[in-house]
Write an enzyme that holds these catalytic residues in place. Structure first.
Site, mmCIF file in Angstrom:
data_model
loop_
_atom_site.group_PDB
_atom_site.id
_atom_site.type_symbol
_atom_site.label_atom_id
_atom_site.label_comp_id
_atom_site.label_asym_id
_atom_site.label_seq_id
_atom_site.Cartn_x
_atom_site.Cartn_y
_atom_site.Cartn_z
ATOM 1 C CE LYS A 126 -4.035 -1.876 2.458
ATOM 2 N NZ LYS A 126 -4.939 -1.617 3.614
ATOM 3 C CE1 TYR A 172 -8.886 -2.888 0.091
ATOM 4 C CE2 TYR A 172 -8.258 -0.711 -0.693
ATOM 5 C CZ TYR A 172 -7.946 -1.892 -0.036
ATOM 6 O OH TYR A 172 -6.685 -2.069 0.500
ATOM 7 C CG ASN A 192 -3.538 -2.508 6.920
ATOM 8 O OD1 ASN A 192 -3.415 -2.043 5.792
ATOM 9 N ND2 ASN A 192 -4.551 -3.277 7.258
ATOM 10 C CG HIS A 215 -5.243 -5.705 -0.570
ATOM 11 N ND1 HIS A 215 -6.485 -5.800 0.013
ATOM 12 C CD2 HIS A 215 -5.297 -6.423 -1.707
ATOM 13 C CE1 HIS A 215 -7.262 -6.552 -0.777
ATOM 14 N NE2 HIS A 215 -6.563 -6.938 -1.829
ATOM 15 C CD GLU A 223 -8.737 -8.464 -3.988
ATOM 16 O OE1 GLU A 223 -7.534 -8.725 -3.794
ATOM 17 O OE2 GLU A 223 -9.588 -8.451 -3.085
HETATM 18 N N1 LIG Z 1 -12.683 -1.125 11.084
HETATM 19 C C1 LIG Z 1 -11.858 -0.554 10.196
HETATM 20 N N2 LIG Z 1 -11.503 0.753 10.334
HETATM 21 C C2 LIG Z 1 -10.668 1.349 9.447
HETATM 22 N N3 LIG Z 1 -10.138 0.712 8.380
HETATM 23 C C3 LIG Z 1 -10.455 -0.575 8.212
HETATM 24 C C4 LIG Z 1 -11.328 -1.276 9.096
HETATM 25 N N4 LIG Z 1 -11.462 -2.553 8.658
HETATM 26 C C5 LIG Z 1 -10.700 -2.624 7.563
HETATM 27 N N5 LIG Z 1 -10.102 -1.453 7.286
HETATM 28 C C6 LIG Z 1 -9.195 -1.178 6.168
HETATM 29 O O1 LIG Z 1 -9.734 -1.767 5.001
HETATM 30 C C7 LIG Z 1 -8.842 -2.719 4.472
HETATM 31 C C8 LIG Z 1 -9.650 -3.882 3.960
HETATM 32 O O2 LIG Z 1 -10.331 -4.472 5.045
HETATM 33 P P1 LIG Z 1 -10.497 -6.047 5.166
HETATM 34 O O3 LIG Z 1 -11.561 -6.330 6.151
HETATM 35 O O4 LIG Z 1 -10.605 -6.627 3.802
HETATM 36 O O5 LIG Z 1 -9.115 -6.447 5.848
HETATM 37 P P2 LIG Z 1 -7.956 -7.340 5.282
HETATM 38 O O6 LIG Z 1 -8.538 -8.353 4.355
HETATM 39 O O7 LIG Z 1 -7.108 -7.824 6.400
HETATM 40 O O8 LIG Z 1 -7.135 -6.269 4.520
HETATM 41 P P3 LIG Z 1 -6.825 -6.220 2.987
HETATM 42 O O9 LIG Z 1 -8.119 -6.466 2.257
HETATM 43 O O10 LIG Z 1 -6.272 -4.823 2.793
HETATM 44 O O11 LIG Z 1 -5.823 -7.292 2.779
HETATM 45 C C9 LIG Z 1 -7.896 -3.080 5.615
HETATM 46 O O12 LIG Z 1 -6.623 -3.467 5.180
HETATM 47 C C10 LIG Z 1 -7.837 -1.791 6.392
HETATM 48 O O13 LIG Z 1 -6.847 -0.908 5.875
HETATM 49 MG MG LIG Z 2 -9.625 -7.890 2.610
#
Ligand SMILES: Nc1ncnc2c1ncn2[C@@H]1O[C@H](COP(=O)(O)OP(=O)(O)OP(=O)(O)O)[C@@H](O)[C@H]1O
Ligand SMILES: [Mg+2]
Length: 148
Positions: free
Chosen positions: A9, A49, A112, A115, A126
């Site tokens: 990211k 997303y 974080n 992704h 994706e």
């Molecule tokens: N509760 C939240 N508050 C703020 N940002 C969030 C929250 N949950 C998720 N995100 C953001 O949205 C992204 C996608 O969320 P998801 O639930 O798919 O998590 P993930 O699968 O672990 O992450 P990614 O899809 O980025 O690999 C996360 O990486 C994070 O940056």
């Molecule tokens: Mg995810």
């Protein structure tokens, strides 16, 4: 062989963590079959997303992912999807174990570092969003016989 999408990211790119992320997946034995740096448009980001549309953090997520370049890669390996999910760690860095990318390099949930696709279906979708019709490149790693 199973393929997954991993993205460094904008926070990871700007903080100089591209090499660290790539190094970890290479050493794990995963094969990089496509690699691309790009700045995501708002439209592409929303497509990537799309499953999070309507959630309270959606806007912040889109703003962040479009704020600087990303580095996206297609990784190939047996059980690549689950393996990469394990390597990135929990979404919330405060819950991510040390030894995972987020556990080692991140403090907050939006920034974080990485992704990764979480299912076969999402990986395929994706990969299309990021790489379009570009095909993964076929080649052999020299250590393949020692990985499988
Ligand atoms: N509760 C939240 N508050 C703020 N940002 C969030 C929250 N949950 C998720 N995100 C953001 O949205 C992204 C996608 O969320 P998801 O639930 O798919 O998590 P993930 O699968 O672990 O992450 P990614 O899809 O980025 O690999 C996360 O990486 C994070 O940056
Ligand atoms: Mg995810």
């Amino acid at each position: 062989m199973e393929k997954t999408l991993l993205i460094v990211k904008p926070d990871g790119v700007v903080r100089g963590l591209i090499g660290e992320v790539i190094s970890r997946v290479e050493r794990k034995g995963l094969k990089i079959v496509a690699l691309k740096m790009m700045k995501l448009s708002k439209e592409k980001a929303e497509e990537l997303y799309s499953v999070h549309k309507g959630k309270p953090f959606f806007q912040e997520l889109i703003e962040h992912i479009t704020s600087a370049p990303i580095v996206a890669m297609i990784l190939e390996g047996e059980n690549a999807i689950q393996i990469v999910r394990n390597m990135i760690g929990a979404t919330d860095p405060s819950k991510a174990n040390p030894g995972t990318i987020r556990g080692d390099y991140a403090l907050t949930i939006t920034k974080n570092v990485v992704h990764a696709a979480d299912s076969k279906e999402n990986a395929e979708r994706e990969i299309k969003v990021i790489f379009g019709t570009e095909k993964p490149i076929e080649y052999k790693r020299t250590d393949e016989n020692w990985l499988y």
